[in-house]
Design an enzyme around this catalytic site. Structure first.
Site, PDB file in Angstrom:
ATOM      1  CE1 TYR A 161     -10.505   8.019   0.186  1.00  0.00           C
ATOM      2  CE2 TYR A 161      -8.756   9.198   1.337  1.00  0.00           C
ATOM      3  CZ  TYR A 161      -9.759   8.248   1.337  1.00  0.00           C
ATOM      4  OH  TYR A 161     -10.022   7.529   2.481  1.00  0.00           O
ATOM      5  CE  LYS A 165     -13.031   9.351   2.324  1.00  0.00           C
ATOM      6  NZ  LYS A 165     -14.196   8.594   2.785  1.00  0.00           N
TER       7      LYS A 165
HETATM    8  P1  NAD Z   1     -12.588  -0.981   1.233  1.00  0.00           P
HETATM    9  O1  NAD Z   1     -12.209  -0.706  -0.179  1.00  0.00           O
HETATM   10  O2  NAD Z   1     -11.981  -2.149   1.908  1.00  0.00           O
HETATM   11  O3  NAD Z   1     -14.187  -1.106   1.368  1.00  0.00           O
HETATM   12  C1  NAD Z   1     -15.012  -0.145   0.786  1.00  0.00           C
HETATM   13  C2  NAD Z   1     -16.366  -0.781   0.518  1.00  0.00           C
HETATM   14  O4  NAD Z   1     -17.168   0.220  -0.119  1.00  0.00           O
HETATM   15  C3  NAD Z   1     -16.287  -1.983  -0.440  1.00  0.00           C
HETATM   16  O5  NAD Z   1     -16.952  -3.080   0.126  1.00  0.00           O
HETATM   17  C4  NAD Z   1     -16.971  -1.474  -1.696  1.00  0.00           C
HETATM   18  O6  NAD Z   1     -17.697  -2.491  -2.394  1.00  0.00           O
HETATM   19  C5  NAD Z   1     -17.910  -0.417  -1.134  1.00  0.00           C
HETATM   20  N1  NAD Z   1     -18.332   0.517  -2.161  1.00  0.00           N
HETATM   21  C6  NAD Z   1     -17.574   1.077  -3.143  1.00  0.00           C
HETATM   22  N2  NAD Z   1     -18.367   1.822  -3.951  1.00  0.00           N
HETATM   23  C7  NAD Z   1     -19.621   1.726  -3.452  1.00  0.00           C
HETATM   24  C8  NAD Z   1     -20.873   2.255  -3.853  1.00  0.00           C
HETATM   25  N3  NAD Z   1     -21.000   3.011  -4.959  1.00  0.00           N
HETATM   26  N4  NAD Z   1     -21.965   1.978  -3.100  1.00  0.00           N
HETATM   27  C9  NAD Z   1     -21.869   1.179  -2.005  1.00  0.00           C
HETATM   28  N5  NAD Z   1     -20.714   0.624  -1.604  1.00  0.00           N
HETATM   29  C10 NAD Z   1     -19.608   0.902  -2.322  1.00  0.00           C
HETATM   30  O7  NAD Z   1     -12.278   0.353   2.026  1.00  0.00           O
HETATM   31  P2  NAD Z   1     -12.080   0.646   3.581  1.00  0.00           P
HETATM   32  O8  NAD Z   1     -10.646   0.865   3.816  1.00  0.00           O
HETATM   33  O9  NAD Z   1     -12.819  -0.304   4.404  1.00  0.00           O
HETATM   34  O10 NAD Z   1     -12.744   2.091   3.637  1.00  0.00           O
HETATM   35  C11 NAD Z   1     -14.007   2.364   4.215  1.00  0.00           C
HETATM   36  C12 NAD Z   1     -14.136   3.868   4.379  1.00  0.00           C
HETATM   37  O11 NAD Z   1     -13.080   4.323   5.235  1.00  0.00           O
HETATM   38  C13 NAD Z   1     -13.988   4.652   3.093  1.00  0.00           C
HETATM   39  O12 NAD Z   1     -14.864   5.758   3.108  1.00  0.00           O
HETATM   40  C14 NAD Z   1     -12.550   5.130   3.128  1.00  0.00           C
HETATM   41  O13 NAD Z   1     -12.339   6.292   2.375  1.00  0.00           O
HETATM   42  C15 NAD Z   1     -12.390   5.391   4.604  1.00  0.00           C
HETATM   43  N6  NAD Z   1     -11.006   5.420   5.064  1.00  0.00           N
HETATM   44  C16 NAD Z   1     -10.205   4.329   4.879  1.00  0.00           C
HETATM   45  C17 NAD Z   1      -8.885   4.390   5.314  1.00  0.00           C
HETATM   46  C18 NAD Z   1      -7.930   3.241   5.135  1.00  0.00           C
HETATM   47  O14 NAD Z   1      -6.739   3.438   5.355  1.00  0.00           O
HETATM   48  N7  NAD Z   1      -8.369   2.047   4.775  1.00  0.00           N
HETATM   49  C19 NAD Z   1      -8.398   5.553   5.940  1.00  0.00           C
HETATM   50  C20 NAD Z   1      -9.258   6.633   6.102  1.00  0.00           C
HETATM   51  C21 NAD Z   1     -10.576   6.557   5.663  1.00  0.00           C
END
Ligand code: NAD
Length: 254
Positions: A161, A165
């Site tokens: 991961y 990123k």
């Molecule tokens: P989440 O797991 O709640 O939501 C992610 C969404 O992506 C889900 O709805 C899932 O169905 C969708 N997804 C997964 N694989 C997919 C694919 N192949 N095609 C299309 N959609 C797909 O995650 P989140 O926390 O809302 O994260 C959103 C983004 O933010 C991600 O890129 C994550 O890495 C990033 N992020 C999250 C955090 C955190 O703490 N939550 C921190 C930094 C970055």
């Protein structure tokens, strides 16, 4: 200075992975700023996508649902063509879909590595390319990639991961230069830990880390990330390009 430059009226935005978490909040925020939002996610998430569209509609905004698996690269051109045909244009792409495999590094398999990179990097690149093909012909566009504060720092047990990123931050800079002459900006956002389903099974170590190392001592809310996306998507951010905007409450600054 007029605040109109922060509005997105008349713009069409597509958000990937928008059924829940940060993507849902981004969709709601873009719609509230005036954009017509294409809320996309995996087929398995279609009812959650419909719920986000209804929420936007109930708030007076415009949204449509779209099935989009970012790893199905052979189908991306048709999906993006369909979005442009249905909406007349595509102004903003938010590459939000992302997954996490939380495992000790000695146990990471090739499949784990490939799954993370297929969604977080390969899928993101080909969605950006499919969107840019439309944006180039119009001479404008905004692409916003959701990276992580882990693009610039590490934590234990998340090697693929974190590598993906960091690569998103590099790719953002490369695409920003490649497409600047076509009026497209490409930026990234680096959230700190956000209260979403992605962190539902967070380890006790992460919870302790948030308590001790985050300057605000709490998970961020998805809306706190979404407002930064609205800014980068807006005319007000026209001169911001190739940038990684940390939205981590100062964690990385410490
Ligand atoms: P989440 O797991 O709640 O939501 C992610 C969404 O992506 C889900 O709805 C899932 O169905 C969708 N997804 C997964 N694989 C997919 C694919 N192949 N095609 C299309 N959609 C797909 O995650 P989140 O926390 O809302 O994260 C959103 C983004 O933010 C991600 O890129 C994550 O890495 C990033 N992020 C999250 C955090 C955190 O703490 N939550 C921190 C930094 C970055």
């Amino acid at each position: 200075m007029s605040m109109d430059g922060f509005r997105l009226d008349g713009k069409v935005a597509l958000v990937t992975g928008a059924a829940q978490g940060i993507g849902r909040a981004i969709s709601l925020a873009l719609a509230s700023a005036g954009a017509s939002v294409v809320v996309s996610d995996l087929a398995a998430k279609s009812s959650a996508v419909d719920a986000v569209c209804s929420e936007i509609g109930a708030a007076g905004g415009t949204a449509s649902a779209c099935e989009l698996d970012v790893t199905a690269t052979s189908r991306l051109a048709a999906v993006f063509d369909g979005v442009v045909a249905a909406n007349g244009q595509l102004d903003i792409l938010v590459n939000n879909a992302g997954i996490l495999v939380r495992k000790p590094t000695l146990e990471i398999t090739e499949d784990d590595w490939d799954r993370v990179f297929d969604v977080n990097l390969r899928g993101l690149f080909f969605c950006a390319q499919a969107a840019a093909k439309h944006m180039v012909s119009r001479g404008e566009g905004r692409i916003i990639n959701i990276a992580s504060q882990r693009a610039l720092s590490a934590s234990v047990g998340n090697a693929p991961y974190i590598a993906s990123k960091a690569a998103v931050a590099g790719l953002t800079r490369a695409l920003a230069l490649d497409w600047v002459a076509s009026g497209i900006t490409v930026n990234a956002i680096g959230p700190g830990p956000v209260d979403t389903p992605l962190l539902a099974d967070a380890s006790p170590e992460l919870e302790r880390d948030i308590e001790l190392r985050s300057p605000v001592g709490r998970r961020l809310q998805p809306e706190e990330i979404a407002s930064a996306v609205v800014y980068l998507a807006s005319p007000a951010a026209a001169a911001v390009n190739g940038h990684l905007l940390l939205v981590d409450a100062g964690w990385t600054a410490a």
